[in-house]
Design a protein around this motif. Structure first.
Motif, mmCIF file in Angstrom:
data_model
loop_
_atom_site.group_PDB
_atom_site.id
_atom_site.type_symbol
_atom_site.label_atom_id
_atom_site.label_comp_id
_atom_site.label_asym_id
_atom_site.label_seq_id
_atom_site.Cartn_x
_atom_site.Cartn_y
_atom_site.Cartn_z
ATOM 1 N N GLU A 125 56.652 65.323 69.286
ATOM 2 C CA GLU A 125 57.282 66.360 69.913
ATOM 3 C C GLU A 125 56.789 67.586 69.367
ATOM 4 O O GLU A 125 56.371 68.512 70.168
ATOM 5 N N GLY A 145 60.305 71.929 68.044
ATOM 6 C CA GLY A 145 60.902 70.766 68.667
ATOM 7 C C GLY A 145 62.362 70.857 69.115
ATOM 8 O O GLY A 145 63.033 70.830 68.092
ATOM 9 N N SER A 154 58.358 64.567 75.591
ATOM 10 C CA SER A 154 58.416 65.819 75.849
ATOM 11 C C SER A 154 57.222 66.700 75.017
ATOM 12 O O SER A 154 57.166 67.843 75.491
ATOM 13 N N GLY A 155 56.628 66.097 73.989
ATOM 14 C CA GLY A 155 55.475 66.767 73.483
ATOM 15 C C GLY A 155 54.327 66.995 74.162
ATOM 16 O O GLY A 155 53.410 68.052 73.772
ATOM 17 N N GLN A 180 64.323 68.766 70.239
ATOM 18 C CA GLN A 180 65.045 67.414 70.093
ATOM 19 C C GLN A 180 65.299 67.437 68.532
ATOM 20 O O GLN A 180 66.477 66.929 68.142
ATOM 21 N N LYS A 209 54.875 70.793 71.172
ATOM 22 C CA LYS A 209 55.840 72.063 71.329
ATOM 23 C C LYS A 209 55.662 73.292 70.122
ATOM 24 O O LYS A 209 56.124 74.252 70.105
ATOM 25 N N ALA A 236 61.715 62.705 72.876
ATOM 26 C CA ALA A 236 60.982 63.691 71.848
ATOM 27 C C ALA A 236 59.534 63.447 72.139
ATOM 28 O O ALA A 236 58.866 64.429 72.074
ATOM 29 N N SER A 285 58.604 60.632 65.876
ATOM 30 C CA SER A 285 59.132 61.196 67.180
ATOM 31 C C SER A 285 58.974 62.728 66.756
ATOM 32 O O SER A 285 58.590 63.586 67.721
#
Length: 279
Positions: A243, A221, A210-211, A223, A216, A207, A239
């Motif tokens: 994300e 997000g 991937s941010g 996740q 995002k 998480a 988290s």
């Protein structure tokens, strides 16, 4: 925090975690003004009774508390459930601050004073450890560590304390329960059980990673929204921030926490007496 808790629980409208958190924020803000209006010397004068009461509350929790996640650390008062060990930290802080502030003005503490200071923190720590709640028990250690550091400990005493701590670690492993050992091993190497005990840590890393730089976007997000991130509105809320708000959001969050820490240090430096300094 409210926005991200809403994001983490927007697909669970029946639980209404956002409203509950909002209520506690308001209650907490009111308590800030109440506590700020009380002279800490008044609290210090009554700390022996408060300390005895705190030990009694921990004993009551051991006997009458109910178990959550393997620890008998919660007590219920009607619809409200409380964890006494969290509130009692504040009692320990003031009790230790009073003791350290009243020591005669020498550069270093002697051995007997070290033992007494450790005992003030150690008694409630032992009762919390019996619940058993290893995580909360460890959060008591910085109280005594910072207090002794500020008050002054002879270098050889500091080395002896650190050496004793290191020597006790292997022995303490034998007294840990299996689930506590699993938590430590999983923290060090979550990949050893990626679909079981290590799942939380691995998903939280995914998480945050991937941010990227800017995230995002709020409420986007994957996740978070698709439910891959467990306990995301409590233990793993950071988290969700990583994300959805990315590296920038993470730095802003850590910056706010850093502001609280540095403000506390400033308050200690400008305290009107040693009691205020240690608190």
């Amino acid at each position: 925090s409210l926005v991200e808790i809403y994001s983490a629980t927007m697909n669970q409208p029946s639980e209404n975690f956002f409203l509950r958190q909002l209520i506690w924020v308001v209650v907490g803000a009111l308590f800030v003004f109440v506590i700020a209006a009380i002279d800490y010397h008044v609290i210090s004068e009554h700390i022996p009774l408060l300390y005895i009461g705190a030990l009694g509350a921990l004993l009551y929790t051991l006997i009458m508390g109910h178990t959550v996640a393997g620890s008998k650390s919660w007590v219920s008062f009607g619809p409200v459930a409380l964890q006494p060990s969290e509130f009692i930290k504040m009692v320990v802080v003031i009790a230790l601050a009073r003791y350290l502030s009243e020591l005669r003005n020498t550069r270093y503490m002697n051995f007997a004073q070290l033992v007494k200071a450790a005992g003030i923190c150690g008694l409630p720590m032992a009762l919390v450890a019996l619940q058993p709640d290893l995580g909360t028990t460890l959060t008591y250690l910085p109280i005594v560590a910072v207090g002794l550091f500020i008050r002054g400990v002879r270098p050889w005493s500091l080395v002896a304390l650190l050496l004793a701590f290191v020597l006790v670690l292997p022995v303490s492993w034998l007294f840990l329960k299996d689930y506590q050992k699993d938590r430590i091993l999983t923290f060090v190497q979550p990949e050893r059980d990626p679909l079981g005990r290590g799942y939380h840590v691995i998903q939280s890393k995914i998480a945050i990673g991937s941010g990227g730089l800017l995230g995002k976007g709020l409420f986007n997000g994957t996740q978070n929204q698709l439910g891959f991130l467990p306990t995301r509105h409590t233990d793993f809320i950071f988290s969700v921030v990583g994300e959805e708000l990315g590296f920038v959001g993470v730095i802003a969050t850590l910056g706010l926490l850093g502001f609280v820490i540095f403000r506390s240090i400033y308050n200690a430096q400008t305290a009107r007496d040693n009691l205020g300094l240690f608190i």
